[in-house]
Write a protein that holds these residues in place. Structure first.
Motif, short mmCIF file in Angstrom:
data_model
loop_
_atom_site.label_atom_id
_atom_site.label_comp_id
_atom_site.label_asym_id
_atom_site.label_seq_id
_atom_site.Cartn_x
_atom_site.Cartn_y
_atom_site.Cartn_z
N MET B 1 0.80 -1.22 0.00
CA MET B 1 0.00 0.00 0.00
C MET B 1 0.83 1.27 0.00
O MET B 1 0.31 2.35 -0.25
CB MET B 1 -0.92 0.04 1.22
CG MET B 1 -2.33 -0.53 1.00
SD MET B 1 -3.29 0.43 -0.17
CE MET B 1 -3.60 1.93 0.80
N LEU B 3 2.30 3.58 -1.69
CA LEU B 3 2.16 3.61 -3.12
C LEU B 3 3.16 4.47 -3.84
O LEU B 3 3.34 4.33 -5.02
CB LEU B 3 0.75 4.05 -3.48
CG LEU B 3 -0.25 2.96 -3.15
CD1 LEU B 3 -1.64 3.50 -3.11
CD2 LEU B 3 -0.17 1.82 -4.15
N ASN B 4 3.80 5.41 -3.17
CA ASN B 4 4.69 6.19 -3.99
C ASN B 4 5.71 6.96 -3.21
O ASN B 4 5.67 7.05 -1.98
CB ASN B 4 3.89 7.07 -4.94
CG ASN B 4 3.37 8.28 -4.29
OD1 ASN B 4 4.16 9.09 -3.82
ND2 ASN B 4 2.06 8.43 -4.20
N ARG B 5 6.66 7.47 -3.98
CA ARG B 5 7.83 8.03 -3.35
C ARG B 5 7.80 9.54 -3.23
O ARG B 5 8.49 10.11 -2.42
CB ARG B 5 9.07 7.62 -4.13
CG ARG B 5 9.42 6.19 -3.85
CD ARG B 5 10.38 5.63 -4.86
NE ARG B 5 10.42 4.18 -4.69
CZ ARG B 5 11.11 3.59 -3.74
NH1 ARG B 5 11.83 4.27 -2.90
NH2 ARG B 5 11.08 2.27 -3.63
N LEU B 15 0.53 6.78 3.92
CA LEU B 15 0.66 5.58 3.10
C LEU B 15 1.74 4.67 3.64
O LEU B 15 1.59 3.46 3.67
CB LEU B 15 0.97 5.97 1.65
CG LEU B 15 -0.20 6.63 0.93
CD1 LEU B 15 0.26 7.17 -0.41
CD2 LEU B 15 -1.33 5.64 0.76
#
Lengths: 304, 358
Positions: B1, B3-5, B15
């Protein structure tokens, strides 16, 4: 005193788990995807939510709008065929003897006991060149050819049996979608028809209506709520199908969900995929709203 | 989960939090300090390991392997890009090794823990997609060419022309449903490098496919060999190993890499970032590269092993089979796909969407 189930605490205790479920596993993830649709790619997997509308602008390119249109066409045809095929089935179940009714209903939902993927592969085994449909046709062809030769007409059916190419075209996609979604049409139709007061049909017939007129002016209008729910239950999932066009479709059977799937996989463009998904949702909402407006107009007309 | 950097801090920490919870749920607990549990999570393609390899590994080391399956590289990448759900060893193909390295999803391998690397043929030790084998070791390799039914085709269809630019076998031809591969091979047929990035050249390749569409029966979802076997098509673009499997069932089927050159691929073993059992993962990779183990696997799945020591143990019907180990001339005319970055992937997807909509 109010009965215990009217107590507000009961409402909250019973309502909390489903609300939490809906919030945690539906609304929040959906919200995240919605945010992604306003994001820009940064490097290979990075995304930054910048509020850009570029993803939606790309999605409105005629190339993608055409695919939206095609998906609506596929889903619409699926709905119509399901309705035409499902209505007699639902009628038959309603008018069957009470002993048979549960068995027939069971048969309708029986396919759900098998996974969608396996059902689709089974359909491939039915439709392919060396499949059951072509085997049956070949059997009939051989008997027919033999019979015609007996009465002095050899070779009328051609030199050899040419199997039909039933797979990998748009018809195969619609057949597949109808097969998968038919129960969603039959069950609400059955529910609506089962409640129908049969004395109304008898009255129509007694008053001189033909069977067809009775069907058209009495049964269909009374079953209308069932038709509408069935149509919605078939249309919306059919619109978002990607497995069926993937496995049964030909080179021009791409639906919008196939494009969306690719954005999250090979193309690795989540923001654009998110924008396409939400556009599909908005269009679906639009179609539902339109239906609501139309049916309101219709009942106003009926009343007036 | 997770999900992003590069989302903004508040969202990222939210997250990351959920990611940690998810990881806590999926990763098995470690026993004791420093020691790893006797477990390994292996993420592999279907029918892509020896019949008893995992059991034998457990017998040799006591490490229990749990294997999950993925259907294609895109699925593997999508599963890992949001954070490793607990896998120790994965099997990405060459261009996806590059993509995953660019996305910082692979750990560097400790060659000291993989002494069996000495078994690998030198030609596989320094590929362009992973110089020096920093992130991956070779597992199997092969070609993409044409599988065909001998009795329905004139001679040997040793040109991509029969799939891309001819109505001779109209309606009896299948291409893969792999956008990048299909467009790259069209570009190669038109005289370009498979890895051409000029949008005009790629556009021309897409137009060639659109022109050919009336003659193409289907873009096959990795089931070209079944279509060939069941008589649905007579020529199909496929991975050599898939055609080899049906050649064993039906002697009327054969495989050729066209004279323009095919696509060379290599599947690798790699350790994703966040692997819960990195030591076990190295031990497993070393075990697979053992000569005898490698030979058993290759014997079962019938793909070309890059393991020279394993190949030496195999019979001639494998080690000298041209459908498994293509002749040098074919290897030289063929090319390996290079990962070209996100813009290229998006361009290919747009062209593919157009091809399908046309």
């Amino acid at each position: 005193m109010d009965p215990w189930w009217r107590h507000p605490l009961v409402f909250w205790v019973l309502g909390l788990p489903p609300t939490a479920w809906l919030l945690g596993f539906f609304l929040i993830p959906l919200g995240i995807v919605w945010l992604f649709s306003f994001a820009e790619l940064r490097g290979v997997i990075g995304m930054e939510v910048t509020g850009t509308l570029a993803n939606y602008a790309r999605a409105l390119d005629p190339l993608y709008l055409e695919i939206f249109g095609k998906s609506f066409l596929f889903a619409g045809m699926t709905t119509v065929v399901s309705l035409v095929a499902g209505f007699p089935v639902a009628m038959a179940i309603v008018f069957a003897s009470p002993r048979w009714r549960p068995v027939l209903l069971l048969l309708v939902i029986l396919p759900f006991w098998t996974n969608l993927l396996i059902r689709t592969y089974a359909l491939i085994a039915v439709l392919r060149i060396r499949g059951f449909v072509n085997f049956s046709l070949e059997w009939l062809w051989e008997r027919g050819d033999w019979g015609l030769a007996l009465i002095g007409l050899p070779g009328v059916l051609g030199d050899r049996f040419e199997p039909l190419e039933l797979l990998y075209n748009n018809t195969a996609v619609v057949i597949g979608l109808v097969y998968v979604h038919l129960p969603f049409m039959v069950l609400p139709l059955y529910a609506a028809l089962e409640r129908l007061d049969r004395s109304l049909i008898e009255a129509a017939l007694d008053l001189g209506a033909s069977q067809w007129t009775a069907f058209r002016t009495v049964i269909v209008p009374l079953a209308f709520p069932g038709i509408v729910s069935g149509a919605i239950l078939v249309f919306i999932p059919a619109l978002g199908s990607f497995l069926t066009p993937d496995l049964l479709g030909g080179t021009d059977s791409q639906m919008i969900a196939n494009v969306i799937e690719r954005q999250f996989k090979g193309a690795n463009d989540w923001p654009f995929g998110a924008a396409l998904s939400f556009l599909l949702m908005y269009l679906t909402f639009g179609a539902l709203a339109l239906r609501a407006v139309l049916s309101r107009g219709r009942s106003a007309m009926d009343a007036g | 989960m997770s999900l992003n950097r590069s989302l903004r801090p508040s969202r990222r920490s939210f997250l990351a939090g959920t990611g940690a919870v998810a990881a806590g749920l999926t990763v098995s607990p470690k026993w004791g300090w420093g020691a790893e549990a006797k477990a390994l999570n292996f993420y592999n393609w279907d029918t892509y390991i020896g019949e008893t390899t995992l059991d034998d590994f457990k017998g040799a080391t006591g490490i229990e392997v749990t294997m999950d399956l993925f259907a294609d590289n895109a699925e593997l990448f999508a599963k890992l890009r949001g954070g490793n759900p607990g896998y120790d060893v994965i099997v990405p193909s060459n261009d996806y090794v590059e993509r995953m390295v660019a996305a910082k999803l692979l750990t560097k391998l400790d060659h000291a823990k993989i002494p069996n690397l000495k078994n690998v043929a030198p030609v596989h030790m320094n590929p362009a997609f992973d110089p020096g084998r920093v992130h991956s070791v070779p597992y199997m390799w092969g070609t993409i060419g044409i599988g065909y039914r001998k009795s329905r085709v004139d001679g040997v269809p040793d040109s991509w022309k029969w799939l891309y630019d001819s109505n001779k076998y109209a309606g009896k031809v299948a291409l893969l449903a792999e956008p990048t591969t299909v467009i790259q091979i069209a570009a190669k047929y038109l005289g370009n490098s498979m890895n051409v990035t000029d949008p005009a050249k790629l556009e021309a390749a897409a137009n060639l496919i659109i022109k050919q569409k009336p003659n193409i029966r289907v873009f096959a979802e990795d089931n070209g060999q079944d279509l060939l076997l069941s008589g649905e098509v007579d020529l199909t673009q496929e991975w050599n190993g898939d055609i080899l499997q049906v050649m064993a069932e039906d002697p009327d089927i054969s495989y050729v890499v066209p004279k323009e050159g095919g696509l060379l691929w290599e599947d690798t073993l790699a350790i994703p970032v966040g692997a819960p059992h990195p030591n076990n993962a190295h031990a497993f990779i070393n075990y697979i590269l053992d000569a005898k183990v490698g030979a058993d696997i290759a014997n079962f799945i019938q793909y070309a092993t890059p393991n020279a020591a394993a190949r030496a143990l195999m019979g001639k019907d494998y080690s000298e089979n041209p459908a498994i180990f293509p002749p040098t001339s074919v290897v030289e005319s063929s090319e390996v796909a290079i990962y070209q970055g996100p813009e290229y992937s998006q361009l290919i997807d747009r062209l593919w969407t157009r091809i399908n909509a046309a």
